[in-house]
Design an enzyme around this catalytic site. Structure first.
Site, PDB file in Angstrom:
ATOM      1  N   SER A  41       1.130  -1.304   0.264  1.00 51.53           N
ATOM      2  CA  SER A  41       0.073  -0.188   0.168  1.00 51.53           C
ATOM      3  C   SER A  41       0.889   1.143   0.324  1.00 51.53           C
ATOM      4  CB  SER A  41      -0.717   0.294   1.552  1.00 51.53           C
ATOM      5  OG  SER A  41      -1.621   1.434   1.627  1.00 51.53           O
ATOM      6  N   TYR A  89      -1.521  -0.614  10.288  1.00 50.55           N
ATOM      7  CA  TYR A  89      -2.044  -0.783   9.020  1.00 50.55           C
ATOM      8  C   TYR A  89      -0.441  -0.292   8.323  1.00 50.55           C
ATOM      9  CZ  TYR A  89      -3.980  -0.548   4.005  1.00 50.55           C
ATOM     10  OH  TYR A  89      -4.653  -1.170   2.729  1.00 50.55           O
TER      11      TYR A  89
HETATM   12  P1  NDP Z   1     -11.790  -6.024   0.175  1.00 46.41           P
HETATM   13  O1  NDP Z   1     -12.054  -5.693   1.718  1.00 46.41           O
HETATM   14  O2  NDP Z   1     -13.297  -5.885  -0.509  1.00 46.41           O
HETATM   15  O3  NDP Z   1     -10.942  -7.762   0.050  1.00 46.41           O
HETATM   16  C1  NDP Z   1     -10.232  -8.261   1.154  1.00 46.41           C
HETATM   17  C2  NDP Z   1      -9.808  -9.185   0.782  1.00 46.41           C
HETATM   18  O4  NDP Z   1      -9.388  -9.609   1.983  1.00 46.41           O
HETATM   19  C3  NDP Z   1     -10.622 -10.225   0.798  1.00 46.41           C
HETATM   20  O5  NDP Z   1     -11.620 -11.269  -0.339  1.00 46.41           O
HETATM   21  C4  NDP Z   1     -11.106 -10.953   2.142  1.00 46.41           C
HETATM   22  O6  NDP Z   1     -12.528 -12.141   2.499  1.00 46.41           O
HETATM   23  C5  NDP Z   1      -9.848 -11.412   2.338  1.00 46.41           C
HETATM   24  N1  NDP Z   1      -8.822 -11.419   3.823  1.00 46.41           N
HETATM   25  C6  NDP Z   1      -9.324 -10.952   4.771  1.00 46.41           C
HETATM   26  N2  NDP Z   1      -8.715 -10.973   5.825  1.00 46.41           N
HETATM   27  C7  NDP Z   1      -8.417 -12.393   5.631  1.00 46.41           C
HETATM   28  C8  NDP Z   1      -7.522 -13.844   5.981  1.00 46.41           C
HETATM   29  N3  NDP Z   1      -7.575 -14.028   7.441  1.00 46.41           N
HETATM   30  N4  NDP Z   1      -7.837 -14.979   5.958  1.00 46.41           N
HETATM   31  C9  NDP Z   1      -7.839 -14.339   4.151  1.00 46.41           C
HETATM   32  N5  NDP Z   1      -8.487 -13.876   3.470  1.00 46.41           N
HETATM   33  C10 NDP Z   1      -8.549 -12.836   3.841  1.00 46.41           C
HETATM   34  O7  NDP Z   1     -10.174  -4.550   0.264  1.00 46.41           O
HETATM   35  P2  NDP Z   1      -9.403  -4.572  -1.180  1.00 46.41           P
HETATM   36  O8  NDP Z   1      -9.854  -5.124  -1.986  1.00 46.41           O
HETATM   37  O9  NDP Z   1      -9.316  -3.547  -1.010  1.00 46.41           O
HETATM   38  O10 NDP Z   1      -7.790  -5.262  -0.365  1.00 46.41           O
HETATM   39  C11 NDP Z   1      -7.505  -6.177  -1.405  1.00 46.41           C
HETATM   40  C12 NDP Z   1      -6.101  -5.638  -0.690  1.00 46.41           C
HETATM   41  O11 NDP Z   1      -5.410  -4.698  -1.252  1.00 46.41           O
HETATM   42  C13 NDP Z   1      -5.374  -5.388   0.810  1.00 46.41           C
HETATM   43  O12 NDP Z   1      -4.763  -6.183   1.398  1.00 46.41           O
HETATM   44  C14 NDP Z   1      -5.292  -4.408   1.251  1.00 46.41           C
HETATM   45  O13 NDP Z   1      -5.039  -3.368   2.008  1.00 46.41           O
HETATM   46  C15 NDP Z   1      -4.557  -3.482   0.044  1.00 46.41           C
HETATM   47  N6  NDP Z   1      -5.064  -2.153  -0.381  1.00 46.41           N
HETATM   48  C16 NDP Z   1      -6.769  -1.613  -0.899  1.00 46.41           C
HETATM   49  C17 NDP Z   1      -6.437  -0.372  -1.476  1.00 46.41           C
HETATM   50  C18 NDP Z   1      -7.766   0.214  -1.245  1.00 46.41           C
HETATM   51  O14 NDP Z   1      -7.982   1.683  -1.900  1.00 46.41           O
HETATM   52  N7  NDP Z   1      -8.692  -0.631  -1.422  1.00 46.41           N
HETATM   53  C19 NDP Z   1      -5.122   0.452  -0.968  1.00 46.41           C
HETATM   54  C20 NDP Z   1      -4.199  -0.011  -0.491  1.00 46.41           C
HETATM   55  C21 NDP Z   1      -3.948  -1.230  -0.652  1.00 46.41           C
HETATM   56  P3  NDP Z   1     -12.761 -13.054   3.627  1.00 46.41           P
HETATM   57  O15 NDP Z   1     -13.009 -12.024   4.346  1.00 46.41           O
HETATM   58  O16 NDP Z   1     -13.668 -13.613   2.552  1.00 46.41           O
HETATM   59  O17 NDP Z   1     -11.469 -14.125   3.490  1.00 46.41           O
END
Ligand code: NDP
Length: 260
Positions: free
Chosen positions: A150, A163
């Site tokens: 990020s 974070y």
């Molecule tokens: P979402 O909340 O849409 O997706 C997060 C995903 O992570 C979900 O599919 C969730 O699936 C999964 N997840 C969370 N915890 C676990 C776990 N313990 N085990 C397995 N899977 C897990 O968010 P984003 O798509 O935005 O985020 C994706 C990545 O991008 C993250 O790492 C985030 O930090 C990063 N990011 C996002 C930004 C943004 O602006 N959106 C900016 C910078 C970085 P489930 O709950 O089904 O397990």
């Protein structure tokens, strides 16, 4: 010439595993990997949702399978890799994307919130990368690991100390893994996204405060669009990025170079 260029970015015949594939960036890029010709393993905790997404991709002719994975649990990660191998063979490309993003100011942050953040966003990335690398090294196969960091791993933001610490860890982990795994022909790189609308951002950018933030803090004055992560992901995952390892690509509308 055009065909040569396209084929450099192809993932045809590769097995790709995407963590956090049940929503947002992971769900989108799992579809992109399918369109680039890969066999795609979609991993997350919400298996019902994964199954629906995987089924929709299969209807379009893709080879994809949904597997349960909790990145905070070693046995769950190992079991998901076993299931992936049983379906499509050794995982050659990993999009290490699963993460959480709950904000909390440092004075109110609890031990539990800190641990949960670090265990998902840093330990989870390490655990999945190590598991993938061990299996690739054992199979003597080349591979590519793409970690989702990020811009908050490179700069800081109020209410996000846990974070930011985790994502800064992902940046350093990416470089350390790149160094150690190069001799096994395993490349490790990261993408550092700016802001993209997903479940994680939870409608904040639709609010007046969110709109003002975009206007003032993002040089391009808009959020990222999920399709704008496709090129960076395919570059790092495919042969197009064959000599890249340890790099961190910012995809942030210029936010990291914002004027101080
Ligand atoms: P979402 O909340 O849409 O997706 C997060 C995903 O992570 C979900 O599919 C969730 O699936 C999964 N997840 C969370 N915890 C676990 C776990 N313990 N085990 C397995 N899977 C897990 O968010 P984003 O798509 O935005 O985020 C994706 C990545 O991008 C993250 O790492 C985030 O930090 C990063 N990011 C996002 C930004 C943004 O602006 N959106 C900016 C910078 C970085 P489930 O709950 O089904 O397990």
């Amino acid at each position: 010439m055009q065909k040569d260029i396209n084929s450099r970015f192809s993932l045809a015949g590769r097995t790709v595993l995407v963590t956090g594939a049940s929503s947002g960036i992971g769900a989108h890029l799992a579809g992109v990997a399918c369109r680039a010709g890969a066999r795609v393993v979609m991993a997350a905790r919400r298996v019902d949702r994964l199954r629906e997404l995987a089924e929709a991709l299969r209807q379009d002719g893709s080879q994809t399978v949904a597997v349960a994975m909790d990145v905070t649990d070693r046995s769950s990660v190992e079991a998901a890799f076993d299931a992936a191998e049983a379906a499509f063979g050794v995982v050659e490309v990993v999009l290490n994307n699963a993460g959480i993003g709950n904000g909390q100011r440092v004075l109110e942050l609890s031990e539990q919130e800190w641990s949960h953040m670090l265990s998902t966003n840093l330990d989870g990335v390490w655990r999945v990368a190590q598991c993938a690398a061990q299996r690739l090294a054992r199979a003597e196969r080349p591979g590519s690991i793409v970690n989702i960091a990020s811009m908050l791993g490179l700069r800081v933001g109020t209410g996000y100390s846990h974070y930011c610490a985790a994502k800064a860890g992902v940046v350093q982990l990416t470089k350390s893994l790149a160094l150690e795994l190069a001799r096994y022909d395993i490349r490790v790189n990261a993408i550092a996204p700016g802001y993209f609308t997903t479940e994680m951002t939870d409608g904040f950018f639709d609010s007046e405060k969110g709109q003002a933030y975009i206007h003032n803090a993002v040089p391009m004055r808009r959020l990222g669009r999920l399709e704008e992560l496709e090129g960076p992901f395919l570059l790092l995952a495919s042969q197009a990025g064959a000599y890249m390892s340890g790099s961190v690509l910012a995809v942030d509308g210029g936010q990291l170079v914002g004027s101080l």
